[in-house]
Design a protein around this motif. Structure first.
Motif, PDB file in Angstrom:
ATOM      1  N   UNK A 242      -7.824 -13.830   6.890  1.00 41.38           N
ATOM      2  CA  UNK A 242      -6.896 -14.972   6.810  1.00 41.38           C
ATOM      3  C   UNK A 242      -5.909 -14.849   5.655  1.00 41.38           C
ATOM      4  N   UNK A 243      -6.323 -14.234   4.546  1.00 34.74           N
ATOM      5  CA  UNK A 243      -5.418 -14.091   3.402  1.00 34.74           C
ATOM      6  C   UNK A 243      -4.265 -13.148   3.723  1.00 34.74           C
ATOM      7  N   UNK A 244      -4.551 -12.112   4.502  1.00 34.14           N
ATOM      8  CA  UNK A 244      -3.488 -11.165   4.870  1.00 34.14           C
ATOM      9  C   UNK A 244      -2.505 -11.818   5.833  1.00 34.14           C
TER      10      UNK A 244
ATOM     11  N   UNK B 130      -1.646  -2.367  10.985  1.00 32.38           N
ATOM     12  CA  UNK B 130      -2.700  -1.521  10.422  1.00 32.38           C
ATOM     13  C   UNK B 130      -2.552  -1.329   8.922  1.00 32.38           C
ATOM     14  N   UNK B 131      -1.322  -1.441   8.393  1.00 32.28           N
ATOM     15  CA  UNK B 131      -1.162  -1.288   6.940  1.00 32.28           C
ATOM     16  C   UNK B 131      -1.874  -2.397   6.180  1.00 32.28           C
ATOM     17  N   UNK B 132      -2.183  -3.499   6.864  1.00 33.89           N
ATOM     18  CA  UNK B 132      -2.958  -4.569   6.252  1.00 33.89           C
ATOM     19  C   UNK B 132      -4.340  -4.703   6.878  1.00 33.89           C
ATOM     20  N   UNK B 133      -4.460  -4.354   8.147  1.00 32.31           N
ATOM     21  CA  UNK B 133      -5.745  -4.476   8.835  1.00 32.31           C
ATOM     22  C   UNK B 133      -6.675  -3.302   8.540  1.00 32.31           C
TER      23      UNK B 133
ATOM     24  N   UNK C  63      -3.517   5.338   5.960  1.00 34.03           N
ATOM     25  CA  UNK C  63      -3.187   6.319   4.916  1.00 34.03           C
ATOM     26  C   UNK C  63      -3.786   7.678   5.243  1.00 34.03           C
ATOM     27  N   UNK C  64      -4.998   7.694   5.764  1.00 32.77           N
ATOM     28  CA  UNK C  64      -5.636   8.955   6.152  1.00 32.77           C
ATOM     29  C   UNK C  64      -4.835   9.647   7.249  1.00 32.77           C
ATOM     30  N   UNK C  65      -4.341   8.864   8.214  1.00 30.30           N
ATOM     31  CA  UNK C  65      -3.540   9.441   9.299  1.00 30.30           C
ATOM     32  C   UNK C  65      -2.263  10.070   8.761  1.00 30.30           C
ATOM     33  N   UNK C  66      -1.620   9.408   7.810  1.00 33.00           N
ATOM     34  CA  UNK C  66      -0.376   9.934   7.228  1.00 33.00           C
ATOM     35  C   UNK C  66      -0.656  11.175   6.400  1.00 33.00           C
TER      36      UNK C  66
ATOM     37  N   UNK D 197       3.397  -2.691   2.390  1.00 38.41           N
ATOM     38  CA  UNK D 197       2.766  -1.412   2.069  1.00 38.41           C
ATOM     39  C   UNK D 197       1.905  -1.488   0.817  1.00 38.41           C
ATOM     40  N   UNK D 198       1.604  -2.668   0.343  1.00 43.53           N
ATOM     41  CA  UNK D 198       0.895  -2.830  -0.929  1.00 43.53           C
ATOM     42  C   UNK D 198      -0.382  -1.994  -0.999  1.00 43.53           C
ATOM     43  N   UNK D 199      -1.158  -1.995   0.074  1.00 46.44           N
ATOM     44  CA  UNK D 199      -2.437  -1.284   0.058  1.00 46.44           C
ATOM     45  C   UNK D 199      -2.281   0.208   0.351  1.00 46.44           C
ATOM     46  N   UNK D 200      -1.172   0.574   0.963  1.00 49.69           N
ATOM     47  CA  UNK D 200      -0.939   1.967   1.329  1.00 49.69           C
ATOM     48  C   UNK D 200      -0.422   2.774   0.144  1.00 49.69           C
TER      49      UNK D 200
END
Length: 263
Positions: free
Chosen positions: A164-166, A241-244, A250-253, A35-38
């Motif tokens: 690739x990093x994700x 999707x939390x990484x892609x 986040x918008x959906x939530x 969830x780092x980006x979320x």
């Protein structure tokens, strides 16, 4: 990272922000790092808690057998210890199974809940055989070799090229999973019941997030419900999707959780 003792385990979790509480539960061989980006996209408005399930991330695993319902009970005990009465809960994949069990057992503690690339259906016969194969692979080859085979299937084909990093990050997260806990989790997932009825009978809003390129949970396998409480969001992603596509997730939530009216 914070830790709290639940029974024989120490569950680790992170929390950020203030406001209505959102609980995020990761998928199999994942961790709160999924969830780092979320987190920063939600914690500006909400109190966000992300939890590591037993044997995942830095949460411990004592070796005792458990079911999906036990993981849901862990979440309930965590919230009670933190003095939180009601939350919005969102579970990714395995986390969705835990969320559904929580909704069935502790529904009064939910303001709403969501499945992120998860399903309310029980495993098919082929799926159950796949669980046994996974257990054997972990036992025979170890968690790292298993994760190396697992993670690429979670991303859309184009994401394997563009992110690739994700992909490598998800592998590193998976390597941290306790191998015995991973096998026990597979066994627990194999035995979980169909919980479409939990969604159909829910008296709170339910969000279903689907990936159009998800190779793990197909669009038609997420849930079956005619309830007006259920809303659906489709993202142009695979299973991650939390990484892609973190902004879109986040918008959906954020759109799912009603804004408070100022008086």
């Amino acid at each position: 990272m914070k830790k709290i003792t639940i029974g024989n385990e120490q569950l680790s979790y992170i929390e950020h922000g203030q406001g209505d509480t959102i609980v995020l539960i990761h998928g199999f061989c994942g961790s709160v790092d999924y969830w780092e980006y979320i987190l920063p996209l939600l914690s500006d408005k909400y109190h966000v808690i992300a939890v590591n399930l037993r044997g995942h991330g830095s949460s411990t695993y004592s070796g005792a057998p458990f079911e999906i319902e036990d993981l849901a009970n862990d979440m309930n005990k965590l919230l009670k210890k933190l003095g939180i009465e009601q939350v919005y809960m969102f579970g990714h994949s395995l986390g969705g199974y835990v969320t559904l069990a929580f909704a069935e057992l502790f529904g009064k503690s939910l303001k709403g809940f969501g499945l992120i690339h998860s399903t309310a259906y029980s495993d098919t016969d082929a799926g159950k055989e796949g669980r046994l194969n996974a257990i054997r692979k972990i036992q025979d080859l170890g968690i790292e070799e298993f994760v190396n085979g697992l993670i690429p299937n979670l991303f859309a084909d184009e994401s394997l090229i563009t992110l690739p990093n994700e992909v490598e990050k998800a592998k590193r997260i998976g390597y941290g999973t306790n191998g015995i806990a991973a096998m026990e989790t597979q066994a627990a997932m194999r035995k979980r019941p169909d919980r479409n009825g939990v969604i159909e009978q829910a008296n709170v809003p339910v969000l279903l997030v689907k990936g159009t390129k998800d190779k793990v949970v197909s669009l038609d396998r997420v849930a079956s419900s005619s309830s007006q409480n259920v809303s659906e969001v489709r993202l142009d992603t695979g299973h991650m999707s939390m990484q892609e596509a973190p902004e879109e997730l986040a918008k959906a939530i954020r759109s799912f959780i009603p804004s408070k009216t100022l008086t």
